[in-house]
Design a protein around this motif. Sequence first.
Motif, PDB file in Angstrom:
ATOM      1  N   VAL A  52       0.832  -1.210   0.000  1.00  0.00           N
ATOM      2  CA  VAL A  52       0.000   0.000   0.000  1.00  0.00           C
ATOM      3  C   VAL A  52       0.868   1.261   0.000  1.00  0.00           C
ATOM      4  CG1 VAL A  52      -1.775   1.268   1.276  1.00  0.00           C
ATOM      5  CG2 VAL A  52      -1.891  -1.212   1.129  1.00  0.00           C
ATOM      6  N   GLY A  53       1.923   1.273   0.805  1.00  0.00           N
ATOM      7  CA  GLY A  53       2.803   2.438   0.846  1.00  0.00           C
ATOM      8  C   GLY A  53       3.509   2.684  -0.478  1.00  0.00           C
ATOM      9  N   ALA A  54       4.028   1.626  -1.089  1.00  0.00           N
ATOM     10  CA  ALA A  54       4.708   1.771  -2.387  1.00  0.00           C
ATOM     11  C   ALA A  54       3.725   2.180  -3.476  1.00  0.00           C
ATOM     12  CB  ALA A  54       5.417   0.475  -2.758  1.00  0.00           C
ATOM     13  N   PHE A  55       2.494   1.677  -3.395  1.00  0.00           N
ATOM     14  CA  PHE A  55       1.479   2.073  -4.375  1.00  0.00           C
ATOM     15  C   PHE A  55       1.207   3.567  -4.287  1.00  0.00           C
ATOM     16  CE2 PHE A  55      -2.918   2.978  -5.486  1.00  0.00           C
ATOM     17  CZ  PHE A  55      -2.952   2.525  -6.795  1.00  0.00           C
ATOM     18  N   CYS A  56       1.010   4.069  -3.070  1.00  0.00           N
ATOM     19  CA  CYS A  56       0.745   5.501  -2.899  1.00  0.00           C
ATOM     20  C   CYS A  56       1.939   6.346  -3.333  1.00  0.00           C
ATOM     21  CB  CYS A  56       0.385   5.794  -1.452  1.00  0.00           C
ATOM     22  SG  CYS A  56      -1.186   5.079  -0.956  1.00  0.00           S
ATOM     23  N   GLY A  57       3.135   5.913  -2.981  1.00  0.00           N
ATOM     24  CA  GLY A  57       4.331   6.636  -3.407  1.00  0.00           C
ATOM     25  C   GLY A  57       4.492   6.631  -4.913  1.00  0.00           C
ATOM     26  N   GLY A  58       4.237   5.483  -5.537  1.00  0.00           N
ATOM     27  CA  GLY A  58       4.316   5.393  -6.992  1.00  0.00           C
ATOM     28  C   GLY A  58       3.239   6.211  -7.674  1.00  0.00           C
ATOM     29  N   LEU A  59       2.073   6.272  -7.070  1.00  0.00           N
ATOM     30  CA  LEU A  59       0.975   7.059  -7.633  1.00  0.00           C
ATOM     31  C   LEU A  59       1.323   8.545  -7.656  1.00  0.00           C
ATOM     32  CD1 LEU A  59      -1.931   6.783  -8.682  1.00  0.00           C
ATOM     33  CD2 LEU A  59      -2.712   7.135  -6.344  1.00  0.00           C
ATOM     34  N   ILE A  60       1.999   9.012  -6.636  1.00  0.00           N
ATOM     35  CA  ILE A  60       2.377  10.423  -6.571  1.00  0.00           C
ATOM     36  C   ILE A  60       3.646  10.690  -7.386  1.00  0.00           C
ATOM     37  CG2 ILE A  60       3.173  12.256  -5.015  1.00  0.00           C
ATOM     38  CD1 ILE A  60       1.367  10.929  -2.867  1.00  0.00           C
ATOM     39  N   SER A  61       4.644   9.808  -7.256  1.00  0.00           N
ATOM     40  CA  SER A  61       5.952  10.060  -7.857  1.00  0.00           C
ATOM     41  C   SER A  61       6.095   9.545  -9.275  1.00  0.00           C
ATOM     42  CB  SER A  61       7.042   9.409  -7.006  1.00  0.00           C
ATOM     43  OG  SER A  61       7.024   9.931  -5.713  1.00  0.00           O
ATOM     44  N   GLY A  62       5.363   8.535  -9.621  1.00  0.00           N
ATOM     45  CA  GLY A  62       5.495   7.960 -10.957  1.00  0.00           C
ATOM     46  C   GLY A  62       6.410   6.745 -10.956  1.00  0.00           C
ATOM     47  N   ARG A  63       6.803   6.360 -12.148  1.00  0.00           N
ATOM     48  CA  ARG A  63       7.550   5.121 -12.359  1.00  0.00           C
ATOM     49  C   ARG A  63       8.923   5.130 -11.708  1.00  0.00           C
ATOM     50  NH1 ARG A  63       8.504   3.447 -18.438  1.00  0.00           N
ATOM     51  NH2 ARG A  63       8.677   5.681 -18.407  1.00  0.00           N
ATOM     52  N   ARG A  64       9.504   6.284 -11.505  1.00  0.00           N
ATOM     53  CA  ARG A  64      10.853   6.370 -10.925  1.00  0.00           C
ATOM     54  C   ARG A  64      10.901   6.028  -9.447  1.00  0.00           C
ATOM     55  NH1 ARG A  64      12.233  12.209 -11.713  1.00  0.00           N
ATOM     56  NH2 ARG A  64      10.100  12.334 -11.020  1.00  0.00           N
ATOM     57  N   PHE A  65       9.771   5.708  -8.851  1.00  0.00           N
ATOM     58  CA  PHE A  65       9.702   5.451  -7.419  1.00  0.00           C
ATOM     59  C   PHE A  65      10.235   4.071  -7.025  1.00  0.00           C
ATOM     60  CE2 PHE A  65       7.413   4.675  -3.388  1.00  0.00           C
ATOM     61  CZ  PHE A  65       7.871   5.772  -2.694  1.00  0.00           C
ATOM     62  N   PHE A  66      10.525   3.211  -7.986  1.00  0.00           N
ATOM     63  CA  PHE A  66      10.986   1.848  -7.696  1.00  0.00           C
ATOM     64  C   PHE A  66      12.162   1.828  -6.724  1.00  0.00           C
ATOM     65  CE2 PHE A  66       8.691   0.079 -11.336  1.00  0.00           C
ATOM     66  CZ  PHE A  66       8.331  -1.141 -10.809  1.00  0.00           C
ATOM     67  N   ALA A  67      13.202   2.569  -7.024  1.00  0.00           N
ATOM     68  CA  ALA A  67      14.416   2.536  -6.197  1.00  0.00           C
ATOM     69  C   ALA A  67      14.137   3.033  -4.790  1.00  0.00           C
ATOM     70  CB  ALA A  67      15.519   3.373  -6.847  1.00  0.00           C
ATOM     71  N   ILE A  68      13.370   4.094  -4.664  1.00  0.00           N
ATOM     72  CA  ILE A  68      13.065   4.623  -3.341  1.00  0.00           C
ATOM     73  C   ILE A  68      12.201   3.635  -2.568  1.00  0.00           C
ATOM     74  CG2 ILE A  68      11.802   6.442  -2.123  1.00  0.00           C
ATOM     75  CD1 ILE A  68      12.887   8.371  -4.216  1.00  0.00           C
ATOM     76  N   ALA A  69      11.254   3.000  -3.242  1.00  0.00           N
ATOM     77  CA  ALA A  69      10.402   2.013  -2.573  1.00  0.00           C
ATOM     78  C   ALA A  69      11.234   0.851  -2.037  1.00  0.00           C
ATOM     79  CB  ALA A  69       9.335   1.503  -3.540  1.00  0.00           C
ATOM     80  N   LEU A  70      12.196   0.411  -2.819  1.00  0.00           N
ATOM     81  CA  LEU A  70      13.055  -0.680  -2.346  1.00  0.00           C
ATOM     82  C   LEU A  70      13.902  -0.257  -1.155  1.00  0.00           C
ATOM     83  CD1 LEU A  70      14.220  -2.426  -5.626  1.00  0.00           C
ATOM     84  CD2 LEU A  70      12.796  -3.368  -3.805  1.00  0.00           C
ATOM     85  N   VAL A  71      14.402   0.956  -1.167  1.00  0.00           N
ATOM     86  CA  VAL A  71      15.192   1.446  -0.036  1.00  0.00           C
ATOM     87  C   VAL A  71      14.303   1.593   1.199  1.00  0.00           C
ATOM     88  CG1 VAL A  71      16.471   3.441   0.854  1.00  0.00           C
ATOM     89  CG2 VAL A  71      16.966   2.557  -1.421  1.00  0.00           C
ATOM     90  N   LEU A  72      13.094   2.121   1.021  1.00  0.00           N
ATOM     91  CA  LEU A  72      12.171   2.278   2.146  1.00  0.00           C
ATOM     92  C   LEU A  72      11.790   0.925   2.742  1.00  0.00           C
ATOM     93  CD1 LEU A  72       9.750   5.087   0.912  1.00  0.00           C
ATOM     94  CD2 LEU A  72      11.581   5.262   2.598  1.00  0.00           C
ATOM     95  N   TRP A  73      11.815  -0.123   1.934  1.00  0.00           N
ATOM     96  CA  TRP A  73      11.551  -1.472   2.434  1.00  0.00           C
ATOM     97  C   TRP A  73      12.809  -2.070   3.059  1.00  0.00           C
ATOM     98  CZ3 TRP A  73      13.702  -6.165   0.861  1.00  0.00           C
ATOM     99  CH2 TRP A  73      13.137  -7.292   1.425  1.00  0.00           C
ATOM    100  N   ALA A  74      13.948  -1.918   2.387  1.00  0.00           N
ATOM    101  CA  ALA A  74      15.168  -2.626   2.788  1.00  0.00           C
ATOM    102  C   ALA A  74      15.766  -2.102   4.094  1.00  0.00           C
ATOM    103  CB  ALA A  74      16.208  -2.544   1.671  1.00  0.00           C
ATOM    104  N   VAL A  75      15.756  -0.810   4.302  1.00  0.00           N
ATOM    105  CA  VAL A  75      16.415  -0.253   5.500  1.00  0.00           C
ATOM    106  C   VAL A  75      15.781  -0.784   6.787  1.00  0.00           C
ATOM    107  CG1 VAL A  75      16.860   1.877   6.778  1.00  0.00           C
ATOM    108  CG2 VAL A  75      17.398   1.740   4.341  1.00  0.00           C
ATOM    109  N   PRO A  76      14.468  -0.673   6.968  1.00  0.00           N
ATOM    110  CA  PRO A  76      13.917  -1.216   8.216  1.00  0.00           C
ATOM    111  C   PRO A  76      14.001  -2.742   8.300  1.00  0.00           C
ATOM    112  CG  PRO A  76      12.174  -0.218   6.901  1.00  0.00           C
ATOM    113  CD  PRO A  76      13.461   0.057   6.212  1.00  0.00           C
TER     114      PRO A  76
END
Length: 133
Positions: A52-76
Amino acid sequence: MKRMFLGTVAAVAIYALVDLMTGPLGQAAYRAFSQEVYVWVLALIWALPGLVGAFCGGLISGRRFFAIALVLWAVPVLYTLQWGYAMQQPARPMGVLEYLGNQLPSLPFGVAAVLLGAWAGGALARQRRQKRC
């Protein structure tokens, strides 16, 4: 750049909110399922906030959000794995690979959910922008 920042903030906020809401589901699943089934159900429950979080981030940011979504998942996740491994050692010493094997269901589900959410959000954002033009 502004959309990427807003998408990141929204993804973190939505992730935290959904994570708080799914906490009781894990406890209910523990009571409802056998240990073998519970591990897989818990992996799906833990993947939901990332989706859900990555979907919302991708919806706002667009296709380039992949890398940030992975970092937001991987760090915690990496922090939690390191912390959990350190806490496990006094009770039952085990190697890193054995510990990761115990965490196996949650890791692939989590990364797949984050990638799926970022892809779906980016695709929907692209579709909306194309309709505007």
